[in-house]
Write a protein that holds these residues in place. Structure first.
Motif, PDB file in Angstrom:
ATOM      1  N   LEU A 181       0.824  -1.201   0.000  1.00  0.00           N
ATOM      2  CA  LEU A 181       0.000   0.000   0.000  1.00  0.00           C
ATOM      3  C   LEU A 181       0.862   1.256   0.000  1.00  0.00           C
ATOM      4  O   LEU A 181       0.602   2.211  -0.733  1.00  0.00           O
ATOM      5  N   LEU A 182       1.905   1.263   0.834  1.00  0.00           N
ATOM      6  CA  LEU A 182       2.766   2.435   0.929  1.00  0.00           C
ATOM      7  C   LEU A 182       3.498   2.721  -0.377  1.00  0.00           C
ATOM      8  O   LEU A 182       3.811   3.876  -0.682  1.00  0.00           O
ATOM      9  N   GLU A 183       3.763   1.677  -1.150  1.00  0.00           N
ATOM     10  CA  GLU A 183       4.556   1.834  -2.368  1.00  0.00           C
ATOM     11  C   GLU A 183       3.712   1.869  -3.639  1.00  0.00           C
ATOM     12  O   GLU A 183       4.235   2.185  -4.713  1.00  0.00           O
ATOM     13  N   ASP A 184       2.428   1.553  -3.550  1.00  0.00           N
ATOM     14  CA  ASP A 184       1.594   1.471  -4.745  1.00  0.00           C
ATOM     15  C   ASP A 184       1.343   2.862  -5.320  1.00  0.00           C
ATOM     16  O   ASP A 184       0.793   3.745  -4.657  1.00  0.00           O
ATOM     17  N   GLY A 185       1.731   3.038  -6.563  1.00  0.00           N
ATOM     18  CA  GLY A 185       1.629   4.349  -7.188  1.00  0.00           C
ATOM     19  C   GLY A 185       0.207   4.842  -7.315  1.00  0.00           C
ATOM     20  O   GLY A 185      -0.068   6.034  -7.129  1.00  0.00           O
ATOM     21  N   LYS A 186      -0.732   3.949  -7.626  1.00  0.00           N
ATOM     22  CA  LYS A 186      -2.112   4.380  -7.828  1.00  0.00           C
ATOM     23  C   LYS A 186      -2.737   4.840  -6.518  1.00  0.00           C
ATOM     24  O   LYS A 186      -3.405   5.886  -6.457  1.00  0.00           O
ATOM     25  N   ASN A 187      -2.534   4.087  -5.425  1.00  0.00           N
ATOM     26  CA  ASN A 187      -3.086   4.503  -4.133  1.00  0.00           C
ATOM     27  C   ASN A 187      -2.462   5.813  -3.662  1.00  0.00           C
ATOM     28  O   ASN A 187      -3.154   6.685  -3.131  1.00  0.00           O
ATOM     29  N   ARG A 188      -1.157   5.969  -3.864  1.00  0.00           N
ATOM     30  CA  ARG A 188      -0.501   7.219  -3.473  1.00  0.00           C
ATOM     31  C   ARG A 188      -1.012   8.383  -4.319  1.00  0.00           C
ATOM     32  O   ARG A 188      -1.199   9.500  -3.818  1.00  0.00           O
ATOM     33  N   TYR A 189      -1.268   8.124  -5.587  1.00  0.00           N
ATOM     34  CA  TYR A 189      -1.801   9.162  -6.463  1.00  0.00           C
ATOM     35  C   TYR A 189      -3.187   9.588  -6.006  1.00  0.00           C
ATOM     36  O   TYR A 189      -3.507  10.785  -5.956  1.00  0.00           O
ATOM     37  N   GLU A 190      -4.007   8.618  -5.663  1.00  0.00           N
ATOM     38  CA  GLU A 190      -5.362   8.939  -5.222  1.00  0.00           C
ATOM     39  C   GLU A 190      -5.347   9.696  -3.901  1.00  0.00           C
ATOM     40  O   GLU A 190      -6.154  10.597  -3.674  1.00  0.00           O
TER      41      GLU A 190
END
Length: 451
Positions: free
Chosen positions: A271-280
């Motif tokens: 979760l901490l590294e996932d680009g899509k979740n961080r973008y959202e």
């Protein structure tokens, strides 16, 4: 006499000797060891009843009775002074049809408050200077003894989802089409799950069970009478305002908890590294920053997200703090921030229009704002992970953020995980669409918003 009865008697004496301009009095309470604050609230014959526990557990309040009520938080804010606070909340969009048990906005100046902080306990009362006897009459109705809230014994006779899975799939397809062909970037769609119960359930029972199981959350209850109440345990703060200083947060990007410590760690790192979740999460940050800029705020935004770990899920959070212009009222801040991008979508107006046109139920206070307004301090949480009790029916709510790549089955499973925050307290089992097992483990764990 018990400590509580002594406090009630002392408070009445203070009121009877108060001057004509006195609007609030308080006395310390010798609270019985191991006494149940929710049980005491549940024993009282006075409505409305409001319970509030801050997420940091630094303050817990029971507010009882209404000295004055408001449908406009701005008018409520203008009516108080000193240490007075108005309690309540408002619906997701402020446009919920009015009925007795789900007003679009309801705030009240309580007759009395039982308050617990790290400094101790106190019993406070608000006064109408023209009719002090009104508060005294209500105080004399208080039951000093402290009863325990019984454990939940009611079961579930029937479950109904609105929308059901087929309707959810059609609604999600419509949202994806709108995102592709219009100005809509994302929209948060919700489901109401109605549980028909085979026995009595009180708002206090649901609140007590949830507070014992769901930690690191705001806990609240708003009950207008014995058979109807709105209850929740939410991890999300809308804002805390202390004088001109304001704290809020972007809570967006979520994954399930692991079955063991190693899996939990792997999911958290993903979760901490996932680009899509961080973008959202960044989209929510940007929306909050833009809205607070209108309040003249000088902001400090956390550079990287941290993890918020709850019983069923873990979230990404970015803390945001700042200093507001002195003339910005708490009610105006409420208008500015709510509904958030995490529970409505972006752009706000387009998302609200899509929700109003396609969701098959009125959200009411689900994903609305619940809390209090005071002269020096105000705080509101976002009313996710919440339920509405109406007699022998319990309505549970959950939402999912729809963006390109969303699938009906995976988002339905996210609704299930969020609903489990409260449904598990009654022993409810999750339901899954027929082909949901075909999605990958990662797909099943992902979710894009906190609603």
């Amino acid at each position: 006499m018990t400590g509580i009865q002594t406090a009630i008697t002392s408070l009445i004496e203070l009121i009877q000797g108060a001057g004509p301009s006195t609007r609030r009095v308080s006395v310390p309470v010798c609270w019985p060891v191991h006494a149940d604050m929710i049980g005491w609230m549940d024993s009282q014959p006075i409505f409305p009843k409001f319970f509030w526990q801050a997420r940091d557990t630094q303050e817990t309040v029971v507010a009882l009775g209404q000295l004055e009520t408001f449908s406009d938080p701005a008018l409520a804010e203008q009516s108080i002074d000193g240490q007075q606070r108005v309690w309540g909340g408002r619906s997701f969009d402020g446009r919920t049809p009015r009925n007795r048990h789900c007003l679009s906005a309801f705030f009240f100046l309580p007759v009395m408050e039982l308050i617990q902080t790290h400094q101790g306990w106190q019993l406070a009362a608000n006064l109408d200077p023209a009719d002090k006897a009104r508060t005294v009459r209500q105080l004399r109705r208080l039951v000093p003894s402290v009863a325990r809230v019984p454990a939940i014994r009611s079961g579930i006779r029937q479950r109904t989802d609105s929308p059901d899975f087929d309707q959810w799939s059609m609604m999600l397809d419509g949202a994806l089409h709108a995102i592709e062909t219009s100005a809509l970037d994302k929209v948060v769609l919700a489901r109401r799950t109605t549980l028909s119960l085979d026995g009595e359930l009180s708002s206090a029972q649901l609140l007590q069970a949830s507070r014992q199981k769901n930690h690191h959350s705001f806990h609240f209850m708003m009950a207008q009478d014995a058979r109807h109440g709105f209850v929740g345990s939410t991890p999300e703060r809308l804002f805390l305002r202390q004088e001109s200083h304001c704290r809020t947060e972007a809570l967006a990007g979520t994954i399930a908890r692991g079955q063991n410590e190693a899996e939990d760690y792997r999911l958290a790192q993903w979760l901490l590294e996932d680009g899509k979740n961080r973008y959202e999460n960044q989209l929510v940050v940007d929306d909050i920053v833009q809205r607070l800029a209108a309040c003249g705020a000088t902001l400090d935004v956390a550079e990287t997200p941290t993890l918020v770990r709850l019983r069923q899920v873990q979230h990404l959070k970015r803390a945001i703090s700042g200093v507001l212009n002195a003339e910005v009222a708490s009610a105006a801040l409420l208008d500015t921030l709510q509904p958030t991008a995490a529970i409505a979508g972006l752009p706000r107006d387009e998302a609200l229009a899509f929700i109003a046109a396609h969701e098959p139920f009125a959200r009411g206070w689900y994903s609305g704002a619940v809390g209090y307004i005071g002269c020096a301090q105000s705080e509101f949480c976002v009313a996710i992970r919440s339920a509405l009790l109406e007699g022998d029916e319990l309505h549970l709510f959950a939402g999912a953020g729809i963006v390109p790549g969303s699938t009906a089955a995976s988002e339905w499973q996210e609704l299930e995980r969020k609903t489990e925050t409260l449904s598990h307290l009654l022993g409810a089992e999750s339901t899954a669409p027929g082909n949901s097992g075909e999605s990958s483990t990662r797909e099943q764990h992902r979710e894009r918003h906190t609603a």
